[in-house]
Design a protein around this motif. Structure first.
Motif, PDB file in Angstrom:
ATOM      1  N   LYS A 285      57.860  50.735  66.620  1.00  0.00           N
ATOM      2  CA  LYS A 285      58.875  49.542  66.833  1.00  0.00           C
ATOM      3  C   LYS A 285      58.353  48.386  66.242  1.00  0.00           C
ATOM      4  CE  LYS A 285      61.807  52.040  69.428  1.00  0.00           C
ATOM      5  NZ  LYS A 285      61.305  53.290  69.493  1.00  0.00           N
ATOM      6  N   PRO A 286      59.205  47.385  65.839  1.00  0.00           N
ATOM      7  CA  PRO A 286      58.637  46.127  65.247  1.00  0.00           C
ATOM      8  C   PRO A 286      57.276  45.393  65.810  1.00  0.00           C
ATOM      9  CG  PRO A 286      61.144  46.232  65.245  1.00  0.00           C
ATOM     10  CD  PRO A 286      60.640  47.292  66.160  1.00  0.00           C
ATOM     11  N   GLY A 287      56.610  45.122  65.303  1.00  0.00           N
ATOM     12  CA  GLY A 287      55.248  44.505  65.637  1.00  0.00           C
ATOM     13  C   GLY A 287      54.411  45.306  66.145  1.00  0.00           C
ATOM     14  N   GLN A 288      54.556  46.751  66.056  1.00  0.00           N
ATOM     15  CA  GLN A 288      53.463  47.684  66.798  1.00  0.00           C
ATOM     16  C   GLN A 288      52.653  48.324  65.720  1.00  0.00           C
ATOM     17  OE1 GLN A 288      55.944  50.534  68.639  1.00  0.00           O
ATOM     18  NE2 GLN A 288      56.148  49.318  70.640  1.00  0.00           N
ATOM     19  N   HIS A 289      52.962  48.217  64.391  1.00  0.00           N
ATOM     20  CA  HIS A 289      52.038  48.554  63.308  1.00  0.00           C
ATOM     21  C   HIS A 289      52.525  47.638  62.126  1.00  0.00           C
ATOM     22  CE1 HIS A 289      48.935  50.890  61.402  1.00  0.00           C
ATOM     23  NE2 HIS A 289      49.717  51.315  60.331  1.00  0.00           N
ATOM     24  N   GLY A 290      51.663  47.653  61.080  1.00  0.00           N
ATOM     25  CA  GLY A 290      52.142  46.857  59.781  1.00  0.00           C
ATOM     26  C   GLY A 290      50.949  46.560  58.825  1.00  0.00           C
ATOM     27  N   SER A 291      51.144  46.051  57.946  1.00  0.00           N
ATOM     28  CA  SER A 291      50.253  45.534  56.796  1.00  0.00           C
ATOM     29  C   SER A 291      50.899  44.492  55.924  1.00  0.00           C
ATOM     30  CB  SER A 291      49.920  46.844  56.021  1.00  0.00           C
ATOM     31  OG  SER A 291      49.329  46.471  54.720  1.00  0.00           O
ATOM     32  N   THR A 292      50.070  43.474  55.619  1.00  0.00           N
ATOM     33  CA  THR A 292      50.779  42.315  54.860  1.00  0.00           C
ATOM     34  C   THR A 292      51.265  42.735  53.345  1.00  0.00           C
ATOM     35  OG1 THR A 292      49.395  40.887  55.675  1.00  0.00           O
ATOM     36  CG2 THR A 292      50.344  40.230  53.750  1.00  0.00           C
ATOM     37  N   TYR A 293      50.284  43.683  52.783  1.00  0.00           N
ATOM     38  CA  TYR A 293      50.626  44.240  51.470  1.00  0.00           C
ATOM     39  C   TYR A 293      51.338  45.646  51.428  1.00  0.00           C
ATOM     40  CZ  TYR A 293      47.680  41.003  48.610  1.00  0.00           C
ATOM     41  OH  TYR A 293      47.427  39.895  48.230  1.00  0.00           O
ATOM     42  N   GLY A 294      51.376  46.266  52.755  1.00  0.00           N
ATOM     43  CA  GLY A 294      52.147  47.622  52.704  1.00  0.00           C
ATOM     44  C   GLY A 294      53.597  47.476  52.374  1.00  0.00           C
ATOM     45  N   GLY A 295      54.134  48.319  51.488  1.00  0.00           N
ATOM     46  CA  GLY A 295      55.351  48.157  50.919  1.00  0.00           C
ATOM     47  C   GLY A 295      55.774  46.920  50.116  1.00  0.00           C
ATOM     48  N   ASN A 296      54.710  46.339  49.550  1.00  0.00           N
ATOM     49  CA  ASN A 296      55.125  45.358  48.655  1.00  0.00           C
ATOM     50  C   ASN A 296      55.876  45.757  47.336  1.00  0.00           C
ATOM     51  OD1 ASN A 296      53.005  45.191  46.161  1.00  0.00           O
ATOM     52  ND2 ASN A 296      51.817  45.861  47.774  1.00  0.00           N
TER      53      ASN A 296
END
Length: 414
Positions: A285-296
């Motif tokens: 869900k939103p906020g549980q995993h991510g990356s600033t550059y991921g999917g740029n």
């Protein structure tokens, strides 16, 4: 400070002084690449038989990929995921449909993608399988290489990767690679708390260790029978390297979760991804995993073009055919050279086993001599040399490279 016309020796000295000594490269300083070839700063040309550990399957500086990179870089490179961007959705649709999954979670490096898959599998284990809090386990294989983060080295049995980096992350069970019964025993013993089985279809860093035919299918069936996610790490083996788009395709197998990296972008930009279906991916869900550059947007545009190149140029089929030629020619040499033990691999991911101990310098010495003769390869695990040229290499160039190998082997003949 300006650096003008520095020699290889001078550049190596600068890197040695100011860079961390976490790699042991061959003493060659590369300056330019095109297709299956690279050139050093003095202008000497080499066959590249490592392909940046299979990241450059489409060849160095492929014009379509580089043109797309420049085109997108002039337009928009990074927004973060605080906003939508015009490339991400198109890329996710393309990637999902290409590999037959509902969703993709984009990241940057291979190790990040493995960490992502571990997090997704654990969360699925708690929220869908009903594993008690804090008890989720993932089964891995001996001899694995999935990266060098703290969590990943916790389940490595490579002492160089592990030693003095503890305390280690718990929650992993190791079984023997290419041993179906080892997996069956482990899962049946802890089936209520095991959420995933993480495996390389071919172990690359271990020396291109190809499992028995049917091994992956048997493991998949054990996972299915025990509600365990089968997670395929195709970071090195994927994107046409082994003669199929994915190495699991050799057994017509669709994993529950697929990890991609390296050649997804043709070596032009760091891009990785985890793919799975809604029942698994929707635990995030939103906020549980991510990356600033991921999917740029730059990554998405480059990766889409790089994958389309693989399809358009039929690189999987090419790798399949050229790999057969390579292994057949090496097989002919084995009776002639006593230090050659065997050759193994699939497609253009191959390794030659040197008939010496892992502690010996034979494989390294061979690679140094190959470098002098214009071919770059690198030992792994001491007495194994991996040979993995870009998939765009022509048959005539491959045969010329094989002649370089033979000439070099002659120097070591006793």
């Amino acid at each position: 400070m300006k650096y003008v016309n520095l020699s290889s020796k001078e550049l190596i000295a600068i890197e040695d002084q100011y860079g961390a000594h976490n790699y042991h490269p061959l003493p060659v300083v590369l300056d330019r690449g095109e297709g299956a070839f690279v050139w050093d700063v003095e202008g000497k040309k080499y066959f590249d038989f490592l392909s940046a550990y299979s990241a450059v399957n489409q060849g160095h500086s492929h014009p379509r990929i580089i043109n797309k990179l420049v085109e997108q870089a002039k337009k928009l490179t990074l927004t973060s995921r605080a906003f939508y961007n015009s490339e991400l959705g198109k890329y996710e649709k393309f990637l999902s449909e290409l590999f037959g999954f509902d969703k993709v979670l984009p990241m940057n490096t291979g190790a990040e993608a493995v960490e992502t898959a571990i997090k997704i599998a654990r969360k699925w284990g708690y929220e869908k399988k009903g594993i008690p809090a804090g008890e989720a386990k993932i089964v891995v294989c001996s001899g694995n290489f999935h990266g060098r983060t703290t969590t990943i080295i916790s389940f490595s049995n490579d002492d160089d990767a592990r030693k003095n980096f503890n305390p280690y992350t718990s929650g992993f069970i190791t079984v023997e690679y290419n041993d179906v019964e080892s997996l069956r025993t482990a899962i049946e013993k802890d089936k209520e708390t095991i959420c995933g089985f993480l495996v390389e279809p071919i172990q690359g860093e271990a020396g291109v260790y190809v499992p028995d035919e049917g091994y992956l299918t048997a493991c998949f069936e054990i996972c299915k029978a025990n509600n365990v996610l089968f997670i395929a790490d195709e970071i090195q083996t994927g994107i046409a390297r082994t003669g199929k788009m994915l190495a699991v395709d050799h057994e017509n197998l669709k994993p529950d979760m697929l990890i991609l990296g390296k050649a997804v972008s043709g070596g032009a930009y760091p891009v990785s991804a985890v793919l799975t279906d809604n029942e698994v991916m929707n635990v995030i869900k939103p906020g549980q995993h991510g990356s600033t550059y991921g999917g740029n947007p730059l990554a998405c545009a480059v990766a889409t073009e790089a994958l389309q190149v693989v399809i358009d140029e039929e690189l999987a089929e090419k790798a399949e055919n050229l790999g057969k030629i390579f292994r057949a020619e090496i097989e002919k040499m084995i009776p002639e050279f006593s230090f050659l033990k065997s050759v193994r691999g699939k497609g253009l991911l191959n390794a030659v086993l040197i008939n010496d101990t892992p502690e010996s310098s034979t494989a390294w010495d061979l690679c140094v001599e190959l470098m002098k003769n214009g071919l770059l390869a690198k030992p792994t695990h001491g007495n194994i040399i991996r040979f993995a040229p870009p998939l765009v290499i022509s048959e005539s160039d491959l045969k010329e490279a094989i002649e370089v190998l033979k000439r070099t082997f002659m120097k070591f003949k006793k």
